[in-house]
Design an enzyme around this catalytic site. Structure first.
Site, PDB file in Angstrom:
ATOM      1  CE1 TYR A   1       1.124  -0.339   5.999  1.00  0.00           C
ATOM      2  CE2 TYR A   1       1.492  -0.378   3.649  1.00  0.00           C
ATOM      3  CZ  TYR A   1       1.027  -0.989   4.787  1.00  0.00           C
ATOM      4  OH  TYR A   1       0.488  -2.244   4.712  1.00  0.00           O
TER       5      TYR A   1
ATOM      6  CE  LYS B   1      -2.735  -1.283   3.451  1.00  0.00           C
ATOM      7  NZ  LYS B   1      -2.410  -2.716   3.544  1.00  0.00           N
TER       8      LYS B   1
END
Length: 353
Positions: free
Chosen positions: A144, A112
């Protein structure tokens, strides 16, 4: 120097595989989770990562040389994901009594990083593959990125090295995990066999026909250990996959054959797994009783939503590992064995018949 690890998220697919790998290498391992395992040789630490005071109490006697982040929490929006997951990373470093004892800290994220978060997953312009670590961050909120930033700040503050690891779909053994493709497909195949349904690939035509890859949890744990103990692994972000590529139209019949069933033809339209498995809780409970299986709760074995997200992508997903290879990590893992080994263990431990 004795290696002392703190594995954050020790009960998940990644955390269990990493803990087993480190213990086999002679490390002392503290396993941190809300409900940590009480067996297997690791030292359990029970705490909520979002409660910094409780975390400080739980970690009062823990002085790791290495920290491995193998967990995350899901919230309703990506903004909330960013806030909560950044806090989890920050809280661990704030709670440890001697963060300057840390030599290296590793963070596991995923693809991702390149595809975007779930709410913007693989939407808009298709990212160019293969994914490479040199690609810039996307211009969207992504937890992230906030996790990485917390890691970088803590490393600079406390003087340790870091590594970031970006696997594709992780294939491994864990019960009760919210993102487990291997056990989800095992349950799906078992349901198809037991009630006579066709074993239909639930993903997109792009995933069926196109090239892709996955990451065995054992491959990832070896990669984490390598980066934590190798000068070439310090202060770098790495992709990590099995090293082979495949097409689902090649692997799907092999999975079917393992369960003694036929693979159905690819449908003309995507048929997601979640609605196909909706309402099957009672059926699974009956199958579990018939075969005296250990887990009658379908929700603890199958995470159809996550498998749908991976297999339903409208874009090709192939990951480049050149950076790791040039740095010295050369381990490979055959993908069919990644799935079959999990199926074998699920059967041996009586989670599937």
């Amino acid at each position: 120097m004795a290696h002392r690890a703190l594995v954050v998220g020790s009960t998940g697919i990644i955390g269990q595989a990493l803990t087993n790998r480190l213990l086999a290498e002679g490390w002392v391992v503290h396993g941190l989770a809300r409900t940590p395992r009480q067996d297997g040789g690791s030292l359990p630490v029970a705490a909520d990562l979002l409660n910094v005071e409780a975390l400080r109490t739980a970690l009062a006697e823990v002085r790791p040389t290495h920290v491995f982040f193998c967990t995350w929490t899901r919230r309703a929006t990506e903004r909330e994901n960013c806030i909560a997951n950044a806090a989890m990373v920050r809280n661990v470093f704030d709670a440890l009594p001697a963060p300057t004892d840390i030599v290296h800290a590793a963070l596991v994220t995923g693809l991702k990083h390149y595809l975007g978060p779930f709410e913007a997953y693989a939407k808009g312009a298709a990212p160019e593959t293969p994914f490479r670590e040199s690609m810039p961050r996307l211009d969207v909120e992504n937890f992230y990125y906030t996790q990485e930033d917390e890691l970088y700040q803590a490393a600079e503050k406390h003087g340790f090295t870091w590594s970031v690891h970006r696997p594709h779909t992780v294939i491994g053994y864990a019960i009760g995990n919210v993102m487990n493709m291997a056990s989800t497909l095992a349950v799906y195949a078992t349901l198809c066999r037991e009630i006579g349904r066709p074993f239909v690939f639930p993903g997109s035509a792009v995933q069926w026909h196109g090239l892709t890859d996955v990451t065995d949890a054992r491959q990832l744990s070896a990669h984490l250990l390598w980066a934590a103990t190798s000068a070439a692994g310090q202060n770098e972000a790495f992709n990590v996959v099995n090293g082979d590529v495949f097409r689902w139209k090649w692997l799907w019949p092999q999975i079917a054959a393992w369960f003694g069933i036929e693979a159905a033809p690819m449908p003309t339209e995507t048929t997601p797994l979640e609605p196909r498995m909706a309402g099957e809780a009672a059926t699974w409970a009956e199958i579990s009783a018939r075969y005296t299986l250990r887990e009658p709760d379908l929700a603890r074995l199958a995470s159809a939503w996550h498998t749908d997200a991976d297999l339903g992508r409208p874009v090709e997903c192939v990951t480049d590992m050149t950076k790791s290879r040039l740095a010295g990590f050369t381990r490979y893992q055959a993908t069919p064995a990644s799935f079959f080994d999990v199926f074998e263990r699920l059967r041996a431990e009586r989670f599937i018949p």
